[in-house]
Write a protein that holds these residues in place. Structure first.
Motif, short mmCIF file in Angstrom:
data_model
loop_
_atom_site.label_atom_id
_atom_site.label_comp_id
_atom_site.label_asym_id
_atom_site.label_seq_id
_atom_site.Cartn_x
_atom_site.Cartn_y
_atom_site.Cartn_z
N PRO A 36 30.84 42.61 54.74
CA PRO A 36 32.23 42.52 55.22
C PRO A 36 33.29 42.84 54.16
CG PRO A 36 30.96 40.68 56.05
CD PRO A 36 30.09 41.38 55.05
N LEU A 39 33.45 46.59 53.89
CA LEU A 39 34.19 47.20 55.00
C LEU A 39 35.69 47.05 54.79
CD1 LEU A 39 32.21 46.18 58.21
CD2 LEU A 39 32.37 48.43 57.16
N LEU A 40 36.12 45.89 54.34
CA LEU A 40 37.54 45.65 54.11
C LEU A 40 38.07 46.57 53.01
CD1 LEU A 40 40.03 43.88 54.74
CD2 LEU A 40 39.27 42.40 52.88
N LEU A 74 26.12 48.39 63.90
CA LEU A 74 26.09 46.96 63.62
C LEU A 74 24.91 46.27 64.29
CD1 LEU A 74 29.83 45.86 63.75
CD2 LEU A 74 28.40 46.29 61.76
N GLU A 103 24.18 49.89 56.36
CA GLU A 103 25.43 49.38 55.80
C GLU A 103 26.23 50.51 55.16
OE1 GLU A 103 24.70 46.12 53.18
OE2 GLU A 103 24.13 44.78 54.81
#
Length: 114
Positions: A36, A39-40, A74, A103
């Motif tokens: 996460p 991704l950010l 995902l 990923e």
């Protein structure tokens, strides 16, 4: 009266395979934990570009984000994570490699669309 043969005892797992399995599980968990934030950071990097900023502010000439492809990535990523945690060493290695590849693909997909 006939006797039933005793079931064959399974060999005890060696310490090397236990260590390899725990290493695979810990690396898989670390990769899932860092996904996460990756991704950010990818989204922030994309929005900091000229094209990404224009797309965010003006919503002009922006390609729509492929939500279906991202959702499929995902879903496959979650499956590979679960397999990496639960499978034996050989399958765990393959699942960990698949998890890391998925990923990377998801982060690249976020980078490709503002």
């Amino acid at each position: 009266m006939t006797r039933k043969p005793a079931p064959a005892a399974l060999p005890a797992p060696s310490s090397a395979s236990v260590t390899a399995a725990s290493r695979i599980r810990s690396r898989s968990g670390l990769a899932a934990l860092l996904f996460p934030p990756a991704l950010l950071v990818a989204k922030l990097l994309m929005l900091s570009t000229d094209r990404g900023g224009r797309c965010f502010v003006n919503d002009v000439s922006c390609a729509p984000f492929p939500v279906g492809a991202f959702g499929a990535l995902l879903a496959a990523l979650v499956v590979s994570f679960v397999v990496a945690l639960a499978a034996p060493v050989r399958a765990g290695r393959v699942a960990l490699a698949a998890q890391l590849t998925l990923e990377a693909l998801a982060v690249l997909l976020v980078l490709a669309f503002p």
